[in-house]
Design an enzyme around this catalytic site. Structure first.
Site, PDB file in Angstrom:
ATOM      1  N   ALA A   1       0.830  -1.208   0.000  1.00 55.66           N
ATOM      2  CA  ALA A   1       0.000   0.000   0.000  1.00 55.66           C
ATOM      3  C   ALA A   1       0.866   1.261   0.000  1.00 55.66           C
ATOM      4  O   ALA A   1       0.641   2.187  -0.788  1.00 55.66           O
ATOM      5  CB  ALA A   1      -0.945   0.000   1.204  1.00 55.66           C
ATOM      6  N   GLU A   2       1.871   1.303   0.878  1.00 55.12           N
ATOM      7  CA  GLU A   2       2.706   2.500   0.948  1.00 55.12           C
ATOM      8  C   GLU A   2       3.541   2.666  -0.315  1.00 55.12           C
ATOM      9  O   GLU A   2       3.756   3.790  -0.783  1.00 55.12           O
ATOM     10  CB  GLU A   2       3.611   2.484   2.178  1.00 55.12           C
ATOM     11  CG  GLU A   2       4.398   3.770   2.298  1.00 55.12           C
ATOM     12  CD  GLU A   2       4.796   4.144   3.707  1.00 55.12           C
ATOM     13  OE1 GLU A   2       5.432   5.201   3.847  1.00 55.12           O
ATOM     14  OE2 GLU A   2       4.459   3.414   4.655  1.00 55.12           O
ATOM     15  N   THR A   3       3.977   1.577  -0.895  1.00 51.08           N
ATOM     16  CA  THR A   3       4.742   1.652  -2.142  1.00 51.08           C
ATOM     17  C   THR A   3       3.904   2.267  -3.253  1.00 51.08           C
ATOM     18  O   THR A   3       4.342   3.206  -3.934  1.00 51.08           O
ATOM     19  CB  THR A   3       5.225   0.251  -2.554  1.00 51.08           C
ATOM     20  OG1 THR A   3       6.116  -0.245  -1.551  1.00 51.08           O
ATOM     21  CG2 THR A   3       5.915   0.280  -3.906  1.00 51.08           C
TER      22      THR A   3
END
Length: 133
Positions: A51-53
């Protein structure tokens, strides 16, 4: 984008960008020995890393790379369904793209299109640091 992830956590986890659209970015991550927790399920931290990527990559497309960069400020995630094998596919879409902050909605699904994790990422837009990649 995939080439820029060489020798990072992104490459180690096998995360790949699949598609960049007008208002989204989509990528996938394998569910295997790299992303399992001890019980053989997809590790929640791996879902958050996906998700953060995706959110970070999307945010970087919305700033002037010569003078700005987007950095993670806060992320939350709800894990909805277990996955043991195959791939998970994440799609990041903007909720807010402002001058100093951005908020991204990232939905991760299994190969059957069922929701696995829903995440919200807040990014800070800051001046580009000297020597930052």
């Amino acid at each position: 984008m995939n080439a820029g992830s060489a020798d990072t956590l992104v490459q180690h986890l096998g995360i790949e960008v699949l598609e960049v659209g007008e208002d989204f970015i989509r990528g996938r991550m394998p569910v295997d020995h790299r992303t399992h927790q001890p019980f053989g399920l997809l590790h929640g931290g791996a879902s958050v890393a996906l998700a953060e990527t995706l959110g970070s990559m999307a945010a970087s497309l919305c700033v002037d790379p010569a003078t700005q960069m987007a950095v993670g400020l806060e992320i939350n995630a709800n894990h909805l369904r277990a996955v043991t094998t195959g791939w998970v596919i994440g799609t990041a879409r903007p909720i807010h793209v402002g001058r100093s902050t951005q908020v991204w909605d990232i939905r991760i699904e299994n190969e059957a299109g069922q929701p696995v994790c829903i995440s919200r990422l807040t990014m800070a837009v800051v001046p580009r640091a000297m020597g930052a990649r």
